[in-house]
Design a protein around this motif. Structure first.
Motif, PDB file in Angstrom:
ATOM      1  N   GLU A 108      50.742 -25.965  11.039  1.00  0.00           N
ATOM      2  CA  GLU A 108      50.635 -24.552  10.728  1.00  0.00           C
ATOM      3  C   GLU A 108      49.510 -23.939  11.562  1.00  0.00           C
ATOM      4  O   GLU A 108      48.651 -24.650  12.083  1.00  0.00           O
ATOM      5  CB  GLU A 108      50.342 -24.352   9.238  1.00  0.00           C
ATOM      6  CG  GLU A 108      51.449 -24.877   8.324  1.00  0.00           C
ATOM      7  CD  GLU A 108      51.123 -24.667   6.850  1.00  0.00           C
ATOM      8  OE1 GLU A 108      49.981 -24.214   6.564  1.00  0.00           O
ATOM      9  OE2 GLU A 108      51.990 -24.948   6.012  1.00  0.00           O
ATOM     10  N   VAL A 109      49.524 -22.627  11.672  1.00  0.00           N
ATOM     11  CA  VAL A 109      48.517 -21.937  12.468  1.00  0.00           C
ATOM     12  C   VAL A 109      47.129 -22.130  11.856  1.00  0.00           C
ATOM     13  O   VAL A 109      46.934 -21.967  10.658  1.00  0.00           O
ATOM     14  CB  VAL A 109      48.841 -20.429  12.574  1.00  0.00           C
ATOM     15  CG1 VAL A 109      47.670 -19.669  13.203  1.00  0.00           C
ATOM     16  CG2 VAL A 109      50.105 -20.221  13.389  1.00  0.00           C
ATOM     17  N   ILE A 110      46.163 -22.521  12.707  1.00  0.00           N
ATOM     18  CA  ILE A 110      44.758 -22.647  12.319  1.00  0.00           C
ATOM     19  C   ILE A 110      43.997 -21.530  13.025  1.00  0.00           C
ATOM     20  O   ILE A 110      43.904 -21.502  14.250  1.00  0.00           O
ATOM     21  CB  ILE A 110      44.171 -24.005  12.736  1.00  0.00           C
ATOM     22  CG1 ILE A 110      44.914 -25.151  12.053  1.00  0.00           C
ATOM     23  CG2 ILE A 110      42.675 -24.054  12.427  1.00  0.00           C
ATOM     24  CD1 ILE A 110      44.677 -25.257  10.575  1.00  0.00           C
ATOM     25  N   GLU A 111      43.467 -20.604  12.250  1.00  0.00           N
ATOM     26  CA  GLU A 111      42.704 -19.494  12.825  1.00  0.00           C
ATOM     27  C   GLU A 111      41.224 -19.776  12.660  1.00  0.00           C
ATOM     28  O   GLU A 111      40.749 -20.084  11.562  1.00  0.00           O
ATOM     29  CB  GLU A 111      43.074 -18.176  12.148  1.00  0.00           C
ATOM     30  CG  GLU A 111      42.443 -16.967  12.826  1.00  0.00           C
ATOM     31  CD  GLU A 111      43.085 -15.659  12.419  1.00  0.00           C
ATOM     32  OE1 GLU A 111      42.431 -14.615  12.585  1.00  0.00           O
ATOM     33  OE2 GLU A 111      44.237 -15.684  11.942  1.00  0.00           O
ATOM     34  N   ILE A 112      40.482 -19.687  13.780  1.00  0.00           N
ATOM     35  CA  ILE A 112      39.065 -20.021  13.788  1.00  0.00           C
ATOM     36  C   ILE A 112      38.273 -18.832  14.316  1.00  0.00           C
ATOM     37  O   ILE A 112      38.509 -18.358  15.430  1.00  0.00           O
ATOM     38  CB  ILE A 112      38.787 -21.265  14.658  1.00  0.00           C
ATOM     39  CG1 ILE A 112      39.558 -22.476  14.115  1.00  0.00           C
ATOM     40  CG2 ILE A 112      37.295 -21.562  14.715  1.00  0.00           C
ATOM     41  CD1 ILE A 112      39.489 -23.694  15.010  1.00  0.00           C
ATOM     42  N   ASP A 113      37.351 -18.359  13.505  1.00  0.00           N
ATOM     43  CA  ASP A 113      36.455 -17.285  13.910  1.00  0.00           C
ATOM     44  C   ASP A 113      35.145 -17.903  14.371  1.00  0.00           C
ATOM     45  O   ASP A 113      34.513 -18.673  13.633  1.00  0.00           O
ATOM     46  CB  ASP A 113      36.206 -16.333  12.742  1.00  0.00           C
ATOM     47  CG  ASP A 113      37.481 -15.608  12.319  1.00  0.00           C
ATOM     48  OD1 ASP A 113      38.010 -14.831  13.112  1.00  0.00           O
ATOM     49  OD2 ASP A 113      37.942 -15.856  11.180  1.00  0.00           O
ATOM     50  N   ALA A 114      34.742 -17.587  15.593  1.00  0.00           N
ATOM     51  CA  ALA A 114      33.536 -18.166  16.187  1.00  0.00           C
ATOM     52  C   ALA A 114      32.573 -17.056  16.568  1.00  0.00           C
ATOM     53  O   ALA A 114      32.977 -15.936  16.898  1.00  0.00           O
ATOM     54  CB  ALA A 114      33.890 -19.001  17.413  1.00  0.00           C
ATOM     55  N   ILE A 115      31.287 -17.384  16.547  1.00  0.00           N
ATOM     56  CA  ILE A 115      30.257 -16.402  16.875  1.00  0.00           C
ATOM     57  C   ILE A 115      29.162 -17.071  17.687  1.00  0.00           C
ATOM     58  O   ILE A 115      28.848 -18.248  17.495  1.00  0.00           O
ATOM     59  CB  ILE A 115      29.677 -15.753  15.598  1.00  0.00           C
ATOM     60  CG1 ILE A 115      28.668 -14.663  15.947  1.00  0.00           C
ATOM     61  CG2 ILE A 115      29.076 -16.794  14.668  1.00  0.00           C
ATOM     62  CD1 ILE A 115      28.221 -13.828  14.752  1.00  0.00           C
ATOM     63  N   GLY A 116      28.579 -16.321  18.597  1.00  0.00           N
ATOM     64  CA  GLY A 116      27.481 -16.811  19.415  1.00  0.00           C
ATOM     65  C   GLY A 116      27.059 -15.744  20.391  1.00  0.00           C
ATOM     66  O   GLY A 116      27.307 -14.558  20.182  1.00  0.00           O
ATOM     67  N   TRP A 117      26.413 -16.163  21.472  1.00  0.00           N
ATOM     68  CA  TRP A 117      26.047 -15.222  22.526  1.00  0.00           C
ATOM     69  C   TRP A 117      26.573 -15.768  23.842  1.00  0.00           C
ATOM     70  O   TRP A 117      26.683 -16.973  24.054  1.00  0.00           O
ATOM     71  CB  TRP A 117      24.548 -14.949  22.561  1.00  0.00           C
ATOM     72  CG  TRP A 117      23.653 -16.135  22.706  1.00  0.00           C
ATOM     73  CD1 TRP A 117      23.159 -16.670  23.841  1.00  0.00           C
ATOM     74  CD2 TRP A 117      23.103 -16.929  21.630  1.00  0.00           C
ATOM     75  NE1 TRP A 117      22.354 -17.742  23.568  1.00  0.00           N
ATOM     76  CE2 TRP A 117      22.289 -17.918  22.222  1.00  0.00           C
ATOM     77  CE3 TRP A 117      23.217 -16.882  20.235  1.00  0.00           C
ATOM     78  CZ2 TRP A 117      21.606 -18.858  21.463  1.00  0.00           C
ATOM     79  CZ3 TRP A 117      22.530 -17.816  19.490  1.00  0.00           C
ATOM     80  CH2 TRP A 117      21.725 -18.791  20.093  1.00  0.00           C
ATOM     81  N   GLU A 118      26.876 -14.869  24.754  1.00  0.00           N
ATOM     82  CA  GLU A 118      27.638 -15.244  25.938  1.00  0.00           C
ATOM     83  C   GLU A 118      26.764 -15.331  27.176  1.00  0.00           C
ATOM     84  O   GLU A 118      25.910 -14.484  27.425  1.00  0.00           O
ATOM     85  CB  GLU A 118      28.747 -14.217  26.183  1.00  0.00           C
ATOM     86  CG  GLU A 118      29.754 -14.632  27.236  1.00  0.00           C
ATOM     87  CD  GLU A 118      30.925 -13.663  27.322  1.00  0.00           C
ATOM     88  OE1 GLU A 118      31.971 -14.049  27.854  1.00  0.00           O
ATOM     89  OE2 GLU A 118      30.774 -12.514  26.855  1.00  0.00           O
ATOM     90  N   PHE A 119      26.959 -16.382  27.939  1.00  0.00           N
ATOM     91  CA  PHE A 119      26.465 -16.499  29.305  1.00  0.00           C
ATOM     92  C   PHE A 119      27.497 -17.322  30.050  1.00  0.00           C
ATOM     93  O   PHE A 119      28.441 -17.845  29.446  1.00  0.00           O
ATOM     94  CB  PHE A 119      25.045 -17.092  29.359  1.00  0.00           C
ATOM     95  CG  PHE A 119      24.785 -18.284  28.486  1.00  0.00           C
ATOM     96  CD1 PHE A 119      24.887 -19.574  28.976  1.00  0.00           C
ATOM     97  CD2 PHE A 119      24.400 -18.116  27.158  1.00  0.00           C
ATOM     98  CE1 PHE A 119      24.615 -20.672  28.171  1.00  0.00           C
ATOM     99  CE2 PHE A 119      24.121 -19.203  26.340  1.00  0.00           C
ATOM    100  CZ  PHE A 119      24.239 -20.492  26.851  1.00  0.00           C
ATOM    101  N   PRO A 120      27.407 -17.415  31.384  1.00  0.00           N
ATOM    102  CA  PRO A 120      28.564 -17.901  32.154  1.00  0.00           C
ATOM    103  C   PRO A 120      29.173 -19.217  31.683  1.00  0.00           C
ATOM    104  O   PRO A 120      30.393 -19.336  31.590  1.00  0.00           O
ATOM    105  CB  PRO A 120      27.996 -18.004  33.576  1.00  0.00           C
ATOM    106  CG  PRO A 120      26.978 -16.918  33.635  1.00  0.00           C
ATOM    107  CD  PRO A 120      26.335 -16.910  32.272  1.00  0.00           C
ATOM    108  N   ILE A 121      28.352 -20.212  31.380  1.00  0.00           N
ATOM    109  CA  ILE A 121      28.928 -21.497  31.002  1.00  0.00           C
ATOM    110  C   ILE A 121      29.592 -21.419  29.634  1.00  0.00           C
ATOM    111  O   ILE A 121      30.599 -22.085  29.377  1.00  0.00           O
ATOM    112  CB  ILE A 121      27.855 -22.613  31.052  1.00  0.00           C
ATOM    113  CG1 ILE A 121      28.522 -24.000  30.958  1.00  0.00           C
ATOM    114  CG2 ILE A 121      26.807 -22.424  29.973  1.00  0.00           C
ATOM    115  CD1 ILE A 121      27.568 -25.148  31.241  1.00  0.00           C
ATOM    116  N   ILE A 122      29.078 -20.572  28.747  1.00  0.00           N
ATOM    117  CA  ILE A 122      29.711 -20.382  27.446  1.00  0.00           C
ATOM    118  C   ILE A 122      31.054 -19.696  27.606  1.00  0.00           C
ATOM    119  O   ILE A 122      32.025 -20.016  26.901  1.00  0.00           O
ATOM    120  CB  ILE A 122      28.791 -19.574  26.510  1.00  0.00           C
ATOM    121  CG1 ILE A 122      27.544 -20.394  26.166  1.00  0.00           C
ATOM    122  CG2 ILE A 122      29.527 -19.160  25.241  1.00  0.00           C
ATOM    123  CD1 ILE A 122      27.810 -21.675  25.392  1.00  0.00           C
ATOM    124  N   THR A 123      31.143 -18.773  28.540  1.00  0.00           N
ATOM    125  CA  THR A 123      32.430 -18.131  28.826  1.00  0.00           C
ATOM    126  C   THR A 123      33.471 -19.163  29.230  1.00  0.00           C
ATOM    127  O   THR A 123      34.629 -19.104  28.804  1.00  0.00           O
ATOM    128  CB  THR A 123      32.267 -17.083  29.940  1.00  0.00           C
ATOM    129  OG1 THR A 123      31.274 -16.128  29.548  1.00  0.00           O
ATOM    130  CG2 THR A 123      33.580 -16.361  30.210  1.00  0.00           C
TER     131      THR A 123
END
Length: 500
Positions: A108-123
């Motif tokens: 079944e569909v697994i929906e995951i909400d994620a949070i953080g801050w972005e920089f190139p390697i995280i992208t």
């Protein structure tokens, strides 16, 4: 996927050889260029770090609880064990989503909400997560400014019923959340999937930085430090050399401002946690740890501590007046990308952004140098990781699926791709087009102050220092701020019985 907003010195020395080998293979002809993606393990931790990585769940188990069990109970236990084995076999036998996302496709569909801050390697890691959307995974990623993201995660976790199921953070922030009981220990899942995903390739130093008292709270994916960034053509035009010490930096920053720039040397000092990190680094460059690694006794309210905090205050007042006190890490990156700043100090993970033609007007202009020092031979640079953790309160039936997605996005193939944008955590992984700051990052890691201490009271010291040092921006004298931090630290750490 939806996206919103935005030592062990021996192993470190081994990294140097990997970095140099990668640099020798570069075909761009720039002597300063380097692959930037080869990995060190443990430039990431200092002598205070706990290098005894415990793969179990941190508890002793007694196979006999002192009670008699009837035959039915034993049969039930056997059936449960068989069910667990069957479930694991089913997971292993399930069809994998793809080569890029080598984990079982949920029914079944697994929906995951994620949070953080972005920089190139995280992208890049976010794109690796997106590969799993070929199956029944759906990701909603919210990237905020780093200060806002930390605050949002802390508040979200404190509810006990978090909105987000995946938190991104540095080892210091992961430790802060874990110490408050906000993150799930991952030991059982790490042990379960270690062989399948070659988690032993992630060095023990990085696991130690993601752990407290043997409990693992995050999967390490980024290795990070801080060092000097400078605009080479602009500096040459002014006839200025790149400083190597703070004394030199103050002289250079005055010359840059006198030439017409608003920023002479840029530090990010707009948040308490940033003051604490930079203070620990400057203090560490003097050979002093903020607390005693064994006893927890405070060392920061000392002549060296006053000198370290005064150095940072001068960076605000003299080298970036009205700017350093308000610029976030993203703002610092943008200042370099727009030529607003031509000299400063920030995270190695921001180096790739300097050559991003979609965000930078200075592609090829920014060069990199090791972090500043105070003359002791130790550089004012920390050793950090970034990783993913799962907050307490996440629905139990989603935890393993979330963990598997984390592993899929940090496997060998994923880290090889991520190494184009920064330092990763699997040993020996590099990328031929990695960022050009590898030599500066390696020097800062090898010769820097190392990772944050892991004494049980170290997190309290960091929190109290951050709270007190930020008040310097409002006019609190340096000595008064340090005295307040010491008093608050001794009270809280003493109440908890953490001081020997």
């Amino acid at each position: 996927m939806t996206t919103t907003g935005k030592a062990w010195r021996l192993i470190a020395v081994l990294l140097a050889f990997v970095l140099l080998a990668a640099a020798c293979s570069s075909d761009d002809g720039d002597d300063d260029a380097d692959s930037g993606g080869s990995q060190t393990a443990a430039t990431a931790a200092d002598s205070g770090a706990d290098d005894d990585h415990d793969e179990d769940d941190g508890h002793d188990h007694d196979e006999d609880d002192g009670h008699d069990h009837d035959e039915d109970d034993m049969d039930d236990a056997a059936d449960d064990a068989m069910d667990d084995d069957a479930m694991e076999d089913d997971m292993m036998d399930a069809e994998l989503i793809s080569d890029e996302c080598p984990i079982p496709n949920p029914s079944e569909v697994i929906e995951i909400d994620a949070i953080g801050w972005e920089f190139p390697i995280i992208t890049q890691y976010a794109e690796e997560l997106e590969d799993c959307e070929e199956g029944n995974y759906r990701f909603n990623l919210q990237f905020l400014d780093s200060v806002e993201a930390r605050s949002a995660m802390t508040q979200d976790a404190a509810t006990g019923s978090p909105t987000f199921e995946l938190y991104q953070g540095s080892n210091a922030f992961i430790g802060e959340l874990a110490n408050q009981g906000f993150l799930m220990p991952l030991n059982d899942l790490v042990a379960k999937y270690s062989d399948q995903f070659d988690l032993g390739e992630i060095d023990e130093a990085f696991w130690a930085m993601a752990s407290i008292d043997g409990q693992i709270y995050a999967v390490p994916m980024v290795s990070n430090t801080m060092h000097v960034f400078y605009n080479k053509p602009a500096m040459e035009e002014l006839g200025l050399s790149v400083p190597t010490t703070f004394d030199e930096a103050f002289q250079t920053c005055r010359a840059i401002i006198d030439s017409g720039y608003d920023i002479g040397f840029l530090y990010m000092l707009s948040a308490g946690w940033a003051w604490q990190i930079e203070f620990d680094s400057v203090l560490g460059s003097m050979g002093v740890t903020p607390i005693d690694p064994q006893t927890g006794a405070p060392n920061f309210n000392s002549p060296e501590g006053v000198a370290a905090a005064t150095t940072l205050k001068r960076m605000v007042d003299e080298c970036a007046p009205g700017i350093a006190s308000s610029y976030s890490t993203d703002d610092v990156q943008a200042a370099f990308q727009t030529r607003e700043a031509i000299l400063g100090h920030t995270w190695a993970s921001r180096a790739a952004g300097m050559d991003d033609p979609e965000a930078s007007i200075v592609v090829g202009e920014i060069e990199f140098a090791p972090a500043l020092g105070t003359g002791s031979g130790i550089l004012a640079a920390p050793a950090y990781i970034d990783g993913w953790g799962i907050p307490v309160g996440t629905p139990a039936d989603k935890v393993e699926a979330i963990f598997l997605a984390m592993l899929a996005a940090t496997d060998l193939e994923s880290m090889q791709a991520a190494a184009e944008f920064g330092l990763v955590t699997r040993n020996g992984v590099s990328h031929p087009n990695g960022p050009r700051d590898a030599a500066a990052a390696q020097a800062s890691l090898v010769n820097g102050r190392g990772a944050d201490l892991t004494h049980p009271a170290a997190g309290i010291a960091r929190a109290k220092l951050g709270e007190a040092l930020i008040t310097i921006l409002d006019g609190t004298p340096v000595a008064e701020a340090l005295a307040a931090a010491e008093a608050a630290y001794l009270a809280e750490a003493g109440d908890q019985g953490l001081l020997n």
